[in-house]
Design an enzyme around this catalytic site. Sequence first.
Site, mmCIF file in Angstrom:
data_model
loop_
_atom_site.group_PDB
_atom_site.id
_atom_site.type_symbol
_atom_site.label_atom_id
_atom_site.label_comp_id
_atom_site.label_asym_id
_atom_site.label_seq_id
_atom_site.Cartn_x
_atom_site.Cartn_y
_atom_site.Cartn_z
ATOM 1 N N ARG A 115 0.792 -1.229 0.000
ATOM 2 C CA ARG A 115 0.000 0.000 0.000
ATOM 3 C C ARG A 115 0.832 1.291 0.000
ATOM 4 O O ARG A 115 0.263 2.370 0.173
ATOM 5 C CB ARG A 115 -1.000 0.021 1.170
ATOM 6 C CG ARG A 115 -1.924 -1.189 1.199
ATOM 7 C CD ARG A 115 -3.170 -0.957 2.002
ATOM 8 N NE ARG A 115 -2.869 -0.604 3.382
ATOM 9 C CZ ARG A 115 -3.781 -0.222 4.270
ATOM 10 N NH1 ARG A 115 -5.056 -0.154 3.906
ATOM 11 N NH2 ARG A 115 -3.441 0.078 5.508
ATOM 12 N N ASP A 116 2.125 1.191 -0.215
ATOM 13 C CA ASP A 116 2.933 2.413 -0.360
ATOM 14 C C ASP A 116 4.132 2.131 -1.270
ATOM 15 O O ASP A 116 5.278 2.435 -0.926
ATOM 16 C CB ASP A 116 3.404 2.921 1.005
ATOM 17 C CG ASP A 116 3.929 4.360 0.950
ATOM 18 O OD1 ASP A 116 3.580 5.077 -0.022
ATOM 19 O OD2 ASP A 116 4.675 4.754 1.860
ATOM 20 N N ILE A 117 3.836 1.576 -2.441
ATOM 21 C CA ILE A 117 4.891 1.260 -3.402
ATOM 22 C C ILE A 117 5.389 2.550 -4.049
ATOM 23 O O ILE A 117 4.605 3.320 -4.609
ATOM 24 C CB ILE A 117 4.371 0.288 -4.474
ATOM 25 C CG1 ILE A 117 4.010 -1.057 -3.833
ATOM 26 C CG2 ILE A 117 5.375 0.108 -5.600
ATOM 27 C CD1 ILE A 117 5.172 -1.812 -3.248
ATOM 28 N N ASN A 121 10.888 3.344 -1.335
ATOM 29 C CA ASN A 121 10.712 2.135 -0.536
ATOM 30 C C ASN A 121 11.347 0.901 -1.166
ATOM 31 O O ASN A 121 11.046 -0.227 -0.776
ATOM 32 C CB ASN A 121 9.225 1.889 -0.268
ATOM 33 C CG ASN A 121 8.680 2.855 0.771
ATOM 34 O OD1 ASN A 121 9.437 3.472 1.512
ATOM 35 N ND2 ASN A 121 7.367 2.998 0.822
#
Length: 331
Positions: A115-117, A121
């Site tokens: 949910r935070d690609i 990251n």
Amino acid sequence: MKVNEEGFAIDDKEYAMKTELKFASKHSSRLKIERNVMESYSKCDAQCKEHFSELIDFGQSPVWKWIVMTIVGPSLEELKMKYKPSDIPPSTILQCGLQTMKAIHDFHQIGFLHRDIKPANYCIGYGSKSETIYVLDFGLARKYRLPNGQVRPPRPKTKMIGTPRYCSRASHRCEELGRRDDYESWFFMFIDLVDTTLIDWKGLTRPDAYAKKQELFTKLKTYEKHPMFKVISIYLDNLVYDSEVKFGVLREAITDYARGCKLTLKEPLVWFNQSTCPSPSTAPGTGASRMATNIDLKSIASDRNEENSLDRSKTGTLSFNNSKNKKPSRY
């Protein structure tokens, strides 16, 4: 906080440590989510955790909670900022796309959505692991399956999750995110690595950025400059919340494109052309940290954004096999 304040010995290795204040509420504690994810993939076989950093240990002091993990090199975001796109060989960019996508596939296999690609990251490995790209920062991760194995029913309304530049269109609509949304965020990230002119919504309001993303998907369905974008956009646009994403379809789109361009995907990852490669005399540390690309990983990694609370030991790291060490409390 000293790395050995819990009574650990220091050896000649380096690890990374992530910390969080102990009094953080259960709802705001991202470190516990990260620990749960890391414990889950630690139980997988080696092939399925290739793109995950190793969980070394975790615990807490009177003030801090902490996780210790294997150290990694610079993030893709840092490399994007440091080198011009023309400095990075096409083979490296395509391999980057494949590895970052495989990391998502493996992440879903352990039952979590990231949910935070985004490029920040993902990091390239450190030292002998520098041919591997790792996915990090699981603080927004969420289990997407129920205990019986079924996909969790979507909540009728959620909040926007992720980074506006790369989050999926469903996130803009405040809809429940599924596996397709991690891949859609990956797609925006991959496009940004291949052709920066296509991601043109930086600085726009969220509604305008959403409209631009919709326009991009429409444009890519007839896009001939990079045929792989056409295949991927059509496939992703036909998925729904609970769809199982066929990793092979996306992988084949990239490998077919590479074959058509007569590119090999087995070359070492190189983040700039040899003509711009710094010499050993002007790039201290390259011999120890990155042989093939001559990137000074330590100097880049030391500039990493502090928001990730990632601390590096300057003298070494924690050693957990000393019988005199006292056992840390768990959380």
